[in-house]
Enzyme design. Structure first.
Site, PDB file in Angstrom:
ATOM      1  N   ASP A 111       3.077   8.680   1.097  1.00  0.00           N
ATOM      2  CA  ASP A 111       1.640   8.424   1.132  1.00  0.00           C
ATOM      3  C   ASP A 111       1.347   7.734   2.450  1.00  0.00           C
ATOM      4  O   ASP A 111       2.264   7.324   3.174  1.00  0.00           O
ATOM      5  CB  ASP A 111       1.233   7.555  -0.059  1.00  0.00           C
ATOM      6  CG  ASP A 111      -0.288   7.424  -0.201  1.00  0.00           C
ATOM      7  OD1 ASP A 111      -1.020   8.238   0.389  1.00  0.00           O
ATOM      8  OD2 ASP A 111      -0.741   6.493  -0.889  1.00  0.00           O
ATOM      9  N   CYS A 162      -7.756   9.375  -5.007  1.00  0.00           N
ATOM     10  CA  CYS A 162      -7.014   8.646  -3.976  1.00  0.00           C
ATOM     11  C   CYS A 162      -6.042   7.751  -4.711  1.00  0.00           C
ATOM     12  O   CYS A 162      -6.416   7.106  -5.709  1.00  0.00           O
ATOM     13  CB  CYS A 162      -7.960   7.815  -3.101  1.00  0.00           C
ATOM     14  SG  CYS A 162      -7.113   6.735  -1.914  1.00  0.00           S
TER      15      CYS A 162
END
Length: 257
Positions: free
Chosen positions: A7, A179
């Protein structure tokens, strides 16, 4: 067998935590590209380049599957990574969509995410194909809130209402947290909108891995890498996954070798 997860920063640790819980024997390698966070305000070309570098680093450990825990990278770079690698590459968008389809009753779904994720229409396009009415909203203040550890209280509630009231006004019954930072605000969102079903991408990924019947057997080792020192990363890493050591790397230099 082992899993690589990457990420742009802290958020993917929510995925790391869920996968580690569901697959305790798997060896898991996590890379947080904290030197270049966030990806959500970068161009598509830049996001693809960063994602390729992260994937190359993690495949150096001989991983058997790669999880793209960044929604922006999943939206822009997933197909490139699938073409590049000969192992399963799993993004967060499809699992999130599948979970939303199971949760919604009125077929009105909200999607919140970074500006890049929302502009990509990755969630909207998949949901539209399944007859779902989609209402999207970028929430640029959510990531800095989470990075600063402000996930509850008056300030967090004001910012959450600023973005989500509009979606609730459209009659959504399900909200996709598009997200991986956003699950850290999930309790505040649930408090303010208890009637809304929430899709947490970290839980969706773990469920997706089970459904794919992927078998991971290893020693249960855990390693976490970052590309820059970050107090917010250290703080939230401890909250999310405990005292696993963090190793700093120079990603760009490694990927040139």
């Amino acid at each position: 067998m082992s899993i690589g997860i990457f990420d742009s920063g802290i958020g993917g640790l929510t995925v790391f935590r869920e996968v580690a819980k569901e697959f305790p024997q798997a060896d898991i390698y996590y890379l947080g590209d904290t030197a270049r966070v966030p990806y959500g305000n970068k161009s598509k070309e830049t996001v693809i380049r960063y994602s390729v570098e992260a994937a190359r680093y993690l495949t150096g450990f001989g991983i058997d599957a790669l999880i793209v825990a960044c929604n922006t990278a999943s939206s822009y770079a997933l197909e490139t990574l699938k073409e590049m690698l000969d192992i399963p590459v799993i993004g967060v968008v499809k699992p999130g969509v599948e979970m939303a389809l199971r949760k919604t009753k009125n077929k009105r779904v909200g999607v919140i995410g970074t500006l890049a994720t929302i502009k990509s229409n990755s969630y909207r396009d998949l949901l539209n194909k399944r007859g779902i009415h989609v209402f999207q909203k970028p929430c640029p203040l959510f990531v800095p809130l989470v990075e600063e550890g402000i996930v509850e209280g008056e300030i967090a509630e004001l910012v959450v209402r600023n973005y989500i009231d509009e979606l609730v006004g459209e009659g959504i019954d399900t909200l996709i947290l598009g997200c991986t930072h956003y699950p850290l605000l999930k309790d505040t969102i649930k408090k303010l909108y208890p009637e809304i079903e929430i899709v947490d991408s970290s839980q969706a990924i773990a469920e997706f891995l089970h459904n794919e019947d992927l078998k991971f057997n290893g020693r249960g080792s855990r390693r976490i890498f970052i590309t820059d020192e970050s107090e917010s990363f250290k703080r939230l890493k401890t909250v999310l996954v405990g005292d696993i050591p963090v190793e700093k790397i120079e990603l760009s230099e490694i990927c040139r070798i």
